[in-house]
Design a protein around this motif. Structure first.
Motif, PDB file in Angstrom:
ATOM      1  N   GLY A 160      89.453  -9.796 -16.866  1.00 57.56           N
ATOM      2  CA  GLY A 160      89.538  -8.662 -15.953  1.00 57.56           C
ATOM      3  C   GLY A 160      89.570  -7.309 -16.606  1.00 57.56           C
ATOM      4  O   GLY A 160      89.078  -7.118 -17.715  1.00 57.56           O
ATOM      5  N   MET A 191      83.954  -8.107 -25.887  1.00 52.63           N
ATOM      6  CA  MET A 191      84.436  -9.257 -25.101  1.00 52.63           C
ATOM      7  C   MET A 191      83.257 -10.006 -24.487  1.00 52.63           C
ATOM      8  O   MET A 191      83.244 -11.242 -24.466  1.00 52.63           O
ATOM      9  N   SER A 237      92.988 -12.676 -17.111  1.00 53.22           N
ATOM     10  CA  SER A 237      93.252 -12.172 -18.461  1.00 53.22           C
ATOM     11  C   SER A 237      93.027 -10.668 -18.559  1.00 53.22           C
ATOM     12  O   SER A 237      91.948 -10.163 -18.231  1.00 53.22           O
ATOM     13  N   LYS A 265      80.401   7.467 -18.670  1.00 54.62           N
ATOM     14  CA  LYS A 265      79.714   6.210 -18.970  1.00 54.62           C
ATOM     15  C   LYS A 265      79.065   5.738 -17.681  1.00 54.62           C
ATOM     16  O   LYS A 265      79.680   5.879 -16.613  1.00 54.62           O
ATOM     17  N   PHE A 289      92.372 -12.719 -27.555  1.00 53.72           N
ATOM     18  CA  PHE A 289      92.447 -14.150 -27.845  1.00 53.72           C
ATOM     19  C   PHE A 289      92.384 -14.416 -29.343  1.00 53.72           C
ATOM     20  O   PHE A 289      92.642 -15.516 -29.793  1.00 53.72           O
ATOM     21  N   GLY A 290      91.968 -13.390 -30.094  1.00 57.35           N
ATOM     22  CA  GLY A 290      91.767 -13.582 -31.530  1.00 57.35           C
ATOM     23  C   GLY A 290      90.311 -13.939 -31.820  1.00 57.35           C
ATOM     24  O   GLY A 290      90.046 -14.922 -32.517  1.00 57.35           O
ATOM     25  N   HIS A 313      84.677  -4.635 -17.923  1.00 57.91           N
ATOM     26  CA  HIS A 313      83.924  -3.403 -17.706  1.00 57.91           C
ATOM     27  C   HIS A 313      82.556  -3.488 -18.409  1.00 57.91           C
ATOM     28  O   HIS A 313      82.445  -4.102 -19.470  1.00 57.91           O
TER      29      HIS A 313
HETATM   30  P1  NAP Z   1      85.997  -4.714 -25.878  1.00 56.35           P
HETATM   31  O1  NAP Z   1      85.720  -3.632 -26.851  1.00 56.35           O
HETATM   32  O2  NAP Z   1      84.862  -5.493 -25.345  1.00 56.35           O
HETATM   33  O3  NAP Z   1      87.041  -5.759 -26.440  1.00 56.35           O
HETATM   34  C1  NAP Z   1      87.803  -5.567 -27.611  1.00 56.35           C
HETATM   35  C2  NAP Z   1      88.769  -6.725 -27.708  1.00 56.35           C
HETATM   36  O4  NAP Z   1      89.760  -6.629 -26.681  1.00 56.35           O
HETATM   37  C3  NAP Z   1      88.114  -8.078 -27.511  1.00 56.35           C
HETATM   38  O5  NAP Z   1      87.490  -8.525 -28.687  1.00 56.35           O
HETATM   39  C4  NAP Z   1      89.297  -8.906 -27.071  1.00 56.35           C
HETATM   40  O6  NAP Z   1      90.136  -9.206 -28.186  1.00 56.35           O
HETATM   41  C5  NAP Z   1      90.080  -7.935 -26.220  1.00 56.35           C
HETATM   42  N1  NAP Z   1      89.751  -8.029 -24.798  1.00 56.35           N
HETATM   43  C6  NAP Z   1      88.857  -7.279 -24.083  1.00 56.35           C
HETATM   44  N2  NAP Z   1      88.895  -7.613 -22.779  1.00 56.35           N
HETATM   45  C7  NAP Z   1      89.829  -8.603 -22.670  1.00 56.35           C
HETATM   46  C8  NAP Z   1      90.343  -9.332 -21.570  1.00 56.35           C
HETATM   47  N3  NAP Z   1      89.925  -9.114 -20.304  1.00 56.35           N
HETATM   48  N4  NAP Z   1      91.297 -10.276 -21.839  1.00 56.35           N
HETATM   49  C9  NAP Z   1      91.751 -10.474 -23.092  1.00 56.35           C
HETATM   50  N5  NAP Z   1      91.314  -9.798 -24.171  1.00 56.35           N
HETATM   51  C10 NAP Z   1      90.371  -8.868 -23.957  1.00 56.35           C
HETATM   52  O7  NAP Z   1      86.819  -4.137 -24.640  1.00 56.35           O
HETATM   53  P2  NAP Z   1      87.293  -2.640 -24.334  1.00 56.35           P
HETATM   54  O8  NAP Z   1      86.101  -1.805 -24.064  1.00 56.35           O
HETATM   55  O9  NAP Z   1      88.297  -2.234 -25.340  1.00 56.35           O
HETATM   56  O10 NAP Z   1      88.006  -2.901 -22.929  1.00 56.35           O
HETATM   57  C11 NAP Z   1      89.253  -3.541 -22.878  1.00 56.35           C
HETATM   58  C12 NAP Z   1      89.602  -3.863 -21.450  1.00 56.35           C
HETATM   59  O11 NAP Z   1      89.599  -2.669 -20.669  1.00 56.35           O
HETATM   60  C13 NAP Z   1      88.616  -4.815 -20.793  1.00 56.35           C
HETATM   61  O12 NAP Z   1      89.370  -5.781 -20.103  1.00 56.35           O
HETATM   62  C14 NAP Z   1      87.804  -3.954 -19.861  1.00 56.35           C
HETATM   63  O13 NAP Z   1      87.418  -4.644 -18.698  1.00 56.35           O
HETATM   64  C15 NAP Z   1      88.762  -2.810 -19.556  1.00 56.35           C
HETATM   65  N6  NAP Z   1      88.065  -1.532 -19.349  1.00 56.35           N
HETATM   66  C16 NAP Z   1      87.229  -1.050 -20.292  1.00 56.35           C
HETATM   67  C17 NAP Z   1      86.570   0.141 -20.081  1.00 56.35           C
HETATM   68  C18 NAP Z   1      85.600   0.696 -21.095  1.00 56.35           C
HETATM   69  O14 NAP Z   1      85.032   1.767 -20.834  1.00 56.35           O
HETATM   70  N7  NAP Z   1      85.346   0.024 -22.199  1.00 56.35           N
HETATM   71  C19 NAP Z   1      86.791   0.851 -18.902  1.00 56.35           C
HETATM   72  C20 NAP Z   1      87.669   0.344 -17.950  1.00 56.35           C
HETATM   73  C21 NAP Z   1      88.305  -0.857 -18.186  1.00 56.35           C
HETATM   74  P3  NAP Z   1      90.006 -10.583 -28.994  1.00 56.35           P
HETATM   75  O15 NAP Z   1      88.757 -10.452 -29.813  1.00 56.35           O
HETATM   76  O16 NAP Z   1      91.252 -10.610 -29.804  1.00 56.35           O
HETATM   77  O17 NAP Z   1      89.927 -11.683 -27.988  1.00 56.35           O
END
Ligand code: NAP
Length: 248
Positions: free
Chosen positions: A7, A78, A29, A195, A49-50, A72
């Motif tokens: 999520g 992810m 998650s 974005k 999750f690692g 997202h």
């Molecule tokens: P990302 O760069 O794709 O992910 C980085 C790491 O965060 C992944 O390798 C994973 O760690 C962990 N991760 C990401 N989503 C996860 C989930 N739903 N459950 C458990 N672990 C998760 O992600 P991000 O851009 O940092 O975004 C993180 C979260 O914020 C996501 O859930 C996304 O839906 C939300 N979000 C992101 C944005 C955006 O602009 N990027 C905007 C709004 C919301 P491991 O490798 O250790 O498993």
């Protein structure tokens, strides 16, 4: 059937409610990026999750039969990790993804391929910029210290913002057009950086910029893995029910 729902989006929360109502066993998650994530009607786990290996172990240990990636559109690591882990474990995976925003009459979009390209699309002369990209990556804008940046963040920042001229607004969507127009006028915004998230919750700023005739530096979505996609919750439910009937 036991579903892992990744999520962090409005759609993921809506799907969690629908799965709960349908009586489909689900684990939700969160990455753990925000202090007070939206409460869910299904069991929640929080944190990474690692990597791919950790996720593969988790899928087995938790007896997961289906995975829905509703992260997202810019959560690209992810998306690739879950694609790789499900392929390796031959687990069914579906991606729930809202369509990207499309250019409309009156929009002044300057599209860039990634966040690293935004600075070059901003002017050299000082400008007032609404940087609506969350808290990650804002350090990259230190390379253009002449601008005043208005940041909208979900939580109060816990570390100093590395930008000499900035204002912080703490707010959580969904946002509305009237309020976003007022925000842009109050802060004298000349450029919006966004974005291409798609969906309705964050669309108000795009409409507000259009109405005010402001240019938008629009960051295109990153390249995604080739996962089966649904753009609505009903398609995901149909897919799961179909597998449940077949005893998968
Ligand atoms: P990302 O760069 O794709 O992910 C980085 C790491 O965060 C992944 O390798 C994973 O760690 C962990 N991760 C990401 N989503 C996860 C989930 N739903 N459950 C458990 N672990 C998760 O992600 P991000 O851009 O940092 O975004 C993180 C979260 O914020 C996501 O859930 C996304 O839906 C939300 N979000 C992101 C944005 C955006 O602009 N990027 C905007 C709004 C919301 P491991 O490798 O250790 O498993």
């Amino acid at each position: 059937m036991r579903v892992l729902l990744l999520g962090g989006t409005t759609e993921a929360s809506q799907l969690a409610q629908a799965l709960h109502t349908a009586g489909i066993e689900t684990v939700f998650s969160y990455a753990g990026r925000t202090n007070a994530p939206v409460a869910q009607p299904v069991p929640v786990r929080v944190g990474g999750f690692g990597g791919v290996a950790g996720l593969m172990e988790y899928l087995v240990a938790e007896g997961i039969s289906h995975v829905v990636d509703a992260t997202h559109p810019f959560a690209n690591t992810m998306a690739h990790n879950v694609h790789q882990a499900c392929t390796a474990r031959t687990l069914p995976l579906m991606r729930l993804e809202r369509p990207a925003w499309a250019l409309q009459h009156g929009d002044d979009w300057r599209s860039v391929p990634d966040i690293a390209s935004v600075c070059a699309a901003l002017p050299d002369t000082p400008a007032r910029v609404f940087l609506a990209i969350g808290r990650m990556h804002i350090d990259q804008f230190a390379a253009q210290p002449q601008h005043h940046y208005v940041l909208r963040l979900v939580d109060h920042p816990t570390a100093p913002i590395p930008l000499p001229n900035h204002s912080v607004i703490v707010a959580r969507g969904p946002f509305d057009v009237v309020a976003d127009k007022a925000l842009m006028l109050t802060h004298g915004i000349e450029y919006l950086v966004a974005k291409n998230a798609g969906g309705s919750g964050a669309a108000a700023k795009i409409t507000a910029a259009r109405d005010l005739g402001l240019p938008v530096i629009m960051i295109d979505r990153p390249h995604r893995p080739n996962t089966v996609k649904a753009s609505d919750i009903e398609t995901v439910l149909h897919w799961l029910r179909h597998d449940a009937e077949r005893g998968v």
